[in-house]
Design a protein around this motif. Structure first.
Motif, short mmCIF file in Angstrom:
data_model
loop_
_atom_site.label_atom_id
_atom_site.label_comp_id
_atom_site.label_asym_id
_atom_site.label_seq_id
_atom_site.Cartn_x
_atom_site.Cartn_y
_atom_site.Cartn_z
N ALA A 27 7.80 4.76 -3.34
CA ALA A 27 6.84 5.99 -3.40
C ALA A 27 6.81 6.32 -5.06
CB ALA A 27 7.40 7.34 -2.80
N GLY A 28 7.90 5.98 -5.71
CA GLY A 28 8.06 6.01 -7.15
C GLY A 28 7.25 5.09 -7.86
N VAL A 29 7.37 3.89 -7.38
CA VAL A 29 6.24 2.71 -7.88
C VAL A 29 4.81 2.92 -7.72
CG1 VAL A 29 5.93 0.29 -7.69
CG2 VAL A 29 8.20 0.93 -7.73
N CYS A 30 4.65 3.52 -6.56
CA CYS A 30 3.24 3.92 -6.06
C CYS A 30 2.82 4.81 -7.19
CB CYS A 30 3.03 4.49 -4.64
SG CYS A 30 2.97 3.10 -3.48
N LEU B 148 1.15 11.53 -0.76
CA LEU B 148 0.04 12.24 -1.18
C LEU B 148 0.28 12.43 -2.87
CD1 LEU B 148 -2.48 13.83 -0.73
CD2 LEU B 148 -0.97 15.87 -0.17
N PHE B 149 1.56 12.69 -3.23
CA PHE B 149 1.52 12.72 -4.50
C PHE B 149 1.08 11.40 -5.50
CE2 PHE B 149 4.25 11.82 -8.42
CZ PHE B 149 3.86 12.97 -9.21
N ALA B 150 1.45 10.36 -4.76
CA ALA B 150 0.72 9.01 -5.60
C ALA B 150 -0.93 8.95 -5.56
CB ALA B 150 1.42 7.84 -4.75
N LEU B 151 -1.01 9.46 -4.28
CA LEU B 151 -2.79 9.17 -4.07
C LEU B 151 -3.30 10.36 -4.95
CD1 LEU B 151 -3.15 9.19 -0.22
CD2 LEU B 151 -3.22 7.33 -1.89
N ALA C 121 2.66 3.27 -10.48
CA ALA C 121 1.29 2.43 -10.60
C ALA C 121 -0.01 3.07 -10.88
CB ALA C 121 1.55 1.52 -9.54
N ALA C 122 0.08 4.19 -9.99
CA ALA C 122 -1.18 5.10 -10.07
C ALA C 122 -1.42 5.70 -11.39
CB ALA C 122 -1.26 6.08 -9.19
N PHE C 123 -0.30 6.46 -11.91
CA PHE C 123 -0.33 6.83 -13.32
C PHE C 123 -0.72 5.92 -14.36
CE2 PHE C 123 1.41 8.44 -17.15
CZ PHE C 123 0.79 9.75 -17.38
N PRO D 252 -1.47 -3.16 -8.48
CA PRO D 252 -0.35 -2.93 -8.17
C PRO D 252 -0.11 -1.61 -7.18
CG PRO D 252 -0.49 -3.43 -10.42
CD PRO D 252 -1.93 -3.38 -9.91
N PHE D 253 -1.15 -0.72 -7.40
CA PHE D 253 -1.06 0.61 -6.64
C PHE D 253 -1.36 0.43 -5.41
CE2 PHE D 253 -3.73 4.02 -4.84
CZ PHE D 253 -2.58 4.98 -4.57
N TRP D 254 -2.57 -0.43 -5.01
CA TRP D 254 -2.94 -0.76 -3.77
C TRP D 254 -2.15 -1.56 -2.82
CZ3 TRP D 254 -6.22 2.73 -1.94
CH2 TRP D 254 -7.27 3.18 -2.85
N ILE D 255 -1.53 -2.58 -3.63
CA ILE D 255 -0.38 -3.28 -2.89
C ILE D 255 0.92 -2.31 -2.48
CG2 ILE D 255 1.40 -4.98 -3.16
CD1 ILE D 255 -0.49 -6.45 -5.13
N CYS D 256 1.33 -1.36 -3.57
CA CYS D 256 2.40 -0.68 -3.19
C CYS D 256 2.00 0.20 -1.97
CB CYS D 256 2.80 0.10 -4.32
SG CYS D 256 3.71 -0.77 -5.29
N ILE D 257 0.65 0.91 -2.01
CA ILE D 257 0.52 2.16 -1.15
C ILE D 257 0.33 1.46 0.44
CG2 ILE D 257 -2.24 2.30 -1.41
CD1 ILE D 257 0.47 5.11 -1.27
N PHE D 258 -0.31 0.19 0.32
CA PHE D 258 -0.58 -0.30 1.72
C PHE D 258 0.84 -0.96 2.25
CE2 PHE D 258 -5.15 -0.51 0.97
CZ PHE D 258 -5.73 0.00 2.10
#
Length: 140
Positions: free
Chosen positions: A28-31, A86-89, A34-36, A5-11
């Motif tokens: 951005a919030g979802v990314c 950058l926060f999500a990454l 999803a990362a967390f 899910p993170f990769w889908i959102c960030i791309f």
């Protein structure tokens, strides 16, 4: 699989940034969420919290620097969408996010020189570089 899910959102965010030059707050919030969640499910809650701390510090440093830049120079620099990305990454991988950000800025500067443009969106450079860093890091 927990990071899918993170990769889908960030791309998706990189594609939106390339087209519209913005990174929506909701995405951005979802990314970040999803990362967390991905780090939590993969490595545990302690590691997720250890990644969230540096992510907040990097985000605040970038936002404060950008705010100061805009106040002093009266011109935009790095966009707030780039700070959110950058926060999500950094939530996924703090060191990888910072390294990808630095490399993306260098490549972006070179692309601006080649294209003779004053600005280009950062996320289309940042996200693939981060993906490469994560792929190489996972194979080592």
């Amino acid at each position: 699989m927990v990071y899918f899910p993170f990769w889908i959102c960030i791309f998706a965010g990189a594609a939106i940034d390339a087209r519209e030059r913005r990174f929506p707050n909701e995405l951005a919030g979802v990314c970040a969420l999803a990362a967390f969640a991905g780090v939590w499910l993969d490595r545990g809650v302690n590691t997720a919290l250890e990644h969230a701390g540096p992510a907040v510090i990097v985000y605040l440093a970038l936002v404060l620097t950008e705010s100061l830049w805009r106040r002093v120079r009266h011109a935009p620099g790095i966009g707030m969408g780039d700070a959110k990305a950058l926060f999500a990454l950094c939530t996924l991988d703090p060191l990888g996010g910072v390294v990808a950000f630095a490399v993306a800025l260098l490549i972006l500067a070179a692309a601006c020189l080649i294209a003779k443009s004053r600005s280009l969106p950062l996320l289309p450079f940042l996200v693939p570089i981060f993906a490469i860093i994560e792929f190489v890091g996972s194979t080592l």
